[in-house]
Scaffold this motif. Structure first.
Motif, PDB file in Angstrom:
ATOM      1  N   UNK A 284      34.637  51.218  47.042  1.00  0.00           N
ATOM      2  CA  UNK A 284      35.445  50.966  48.241  1.00  0.00           C
ATOM      3  C   UNK A 284      36.279  52.172  48.672  1.00  0.00           C
ATOM      4  N   UNK A 285      36.114  53.309  47.986  1.00  0.00           N
ATOM      5  CA  UNK A 285      36.854  54.510  48.354  1.00  0.00           C
ATOM      6  C   UNK A 285      38.068  54.798  47.506  1.00  0.00           C
ATOM      7  N   UNK A 286      38.539  53.814  46.749  1.00  0.00           N
ATOM      8  CA  UNK A 286      39.626  54.051  45.803  1.00  0.00           C
ATOM      9  C   UNK A 286      39.034  54.676  44.546  1.00  0.00           C
ATOM     10  N   UNK A 287      39.564  55.812  44.112  1.00  0.00           N
ATOM     11  CA  UNK A 287      38.920  56.566  43.034  1.00  0.00           C
ATOM     12  C   UNK A 287      38.859  55.790  41.723  1.00  0.00           C
TER      13      UNK A 287
ATOM     14  N   UNK B 107      46.507  50.574  39.304  1.00  0.00           N
ATOM     15  CA  UNK B 107      45.720  51.110  40.419  1.00  0.00           C
ATOM     16  C   UNK B 107      45.019  50.026  41.225  1.00  0.00           C
ATOM     17  N   UNK B 108      44.519  49.003  40.520  1.00  0.00           N
ATOM     18  CA  UNK B 108      43.772  47.961  41.242  1.00  0.00           C
ATOM     19  C   UNK B 108      43.797  46.660  40.460  1.00  0.00           C
ATOM     20  N   UNK B 109      43.793  45.546  41.189  1.00  0.00           N
ATOM     21  CA  UNK B 109      43.672  44.214  40.589  1.00  0.00           C
ATOM     22  C   UNK B 109      42.485  43.504  41.226  1.00  0.00           C
ATOM     23  N   UNK B 110      41.591  43.006  40.393  1.00  0.00           N
ATOM     24  CA  UNK B 110      40.445  42.209  40.847  1.00  0.00           C
ATOM     25  C   UNK B 110      40.706  40.756  40.458  1.00  0.00           C
ATOM     26  N   UNK B 111      40.743  39.878  41.429  1.00  0.00           N
ATOM     27  CA  UNK B 111      40.938  38.454  41.168  1.00  0.00           C
ATOM     28  C   UNK B 111      39.568  37.798  41.057  1.00  0.00           C
ATOM     29  N   UNK B 112      39.152  37.541  39.835  1.00  0.00           N
ATOM     30  CA  UNK B 112      37.820  36.970  39.603  1.00  0.00           C
ATOM     31  C   UNK B 112      37.793  35.472  39.809  1.00  0.00           C
ATOM     32  N   UNK B 113      38.957  34.828  39.739  1.00  0.00           N
ATOM     33  CA  UNK B 113      39.041  33.382  39.890  1.00  0.00           C
ATOM     34  C   UNK B 113      40.129  33.055  40.904  1.00  0.00           C
ATOM     35  N   UNK B 114      39.750  32.459  42.027  1.00  0.00           N
ATOM     36  CA  UNK B 114      40.735  32.089  43.052  1.00  0.00           C
ATOM     37  C   UNK B 114      40.300  30.797  43.728  1.00  0.00           C
ATOM     38  N   UNK B 115      41.290  30.087  44.258  1.00  0.00           N
ATOM     39  CA  UNK B 115      41.032  28.752  44.805  1.00  0.00           C
ATOM     40  C   UNK B 115      41.567  28.659  46.229  1.00  0.00           C
ATOM     41  N   UNK B 116      40.689  28.791  47.190  1.00  0.00           N
ATOM     42  CA  UNK B 116      41.070  28.604  48.577  1.00  0.00           C
ATOM     43  C   UNK B 116      41.461  29.887  49.285  1.00  0.00           C
TER      44      UNK B 116
END
Length: 223
Positions: free
Chosen positions: A115-118, A81-90
């Motif tokens: 954000x509206x996504x259940x 349903x959803x992916x949260x990227x907690x670590x990203x570079x740039x």
């Protein structure tokens, strides 16, 4: 129950796991990063890890290797349903992640709000931008309840401090929220170390501000 899978290829994600598992069915999976920083070869993910990831509603990625992080997004975005990227570079990599409509890259993990996504909203009803409730008896703080915790657990750290400090005295409505925000400085926040070309102190200041605001709102709700 909502199923959350936390992925890492390094030292981050363990605190989030400890916090999130108290609210949701949560798996913590350590993956092996490729030996180089950028590879054209296919990335191997063990079958048992794939099976667990495929059952997730939400993936939280603390993966630092860019190829592995992108592979996770491209391979599983259509399956969860959803992916949260907690670590990203740039910002370039961030834009690649967020080319998928169900992927987000927060600047800091304690800013998460609905954000509206259940499915996402169910998750951030308990984990994300801090919310607290003050239980007051005889004008003194009887308890501080954490309604929504930052993923790292710092909200409980601050709540316990405020509870202990004010349990036998009337809280100072002006200074208490400021004290809550300052207390974050004593929590070993790792947020600034997760990204390249970012200001660690700025992230700590944002975390401090979120917690100060949480206590300000808690006081206002009692009036």
């Amino acid at each position: 129950m909502l199923k959350v899978v936390i992925l890492t290829d390094g030292t981050y994600g363990d605190r989030a796991y400890d916090t999130i598992k108290e609210k949701f069915d949560t798996e913590f999976i350590q993956l092996e990063a490729p030996s180089g920083m950028f590879l054209d070869d296919d990335i191997e993910i063990p079958d048992n890890a794939i099976n667990k990831i495929n059952k997730a509603n939400i993936i939280i990625s603390y993966i630092s290797h860019p190829d592995l992080a992108l592979d996770i997004v491209y391979r599983f975005a259509d399956k969860v349903d959803w992916i949260i990227i907690a670590s990203w570079k740039g910002n370039g990599l961030k834009n690649q992640f967020e080319s998928k409509n169900n992927v987000s890259c927060p600047y800091i993990m304690c800013e998460l709000e609905e954000n509206g996504n259940s499915t996402y909203d169910e998750f951030v009803s308990k984990i994300g931008c801090p919310k607290v409730d003050l239980i007051i008896e005889d004008e003194k703080i009887k308890d501080v309840k954490v309604l929504r915790s930052s993923p790292c657990g710092s909200t409980s750290f601050v709540a316990e401090y405020i509870k202990e400090k004010y349990k036998n005295k009337i809280p100072d409505e002006e200074n208490l929220p400021r004290e809550a925000g300052l207390r974050i400085q004593h929590y070993p926040c790792r947020a600034g170390k997760m990204r390249l070309f970012t200001d660690e102190e700025c992230k700590k200041q944002k975390a401090s501000g979120f917690h100060q605001e949480a206590f300000e709102n808690a006081i206002l709700s009692k009036k």
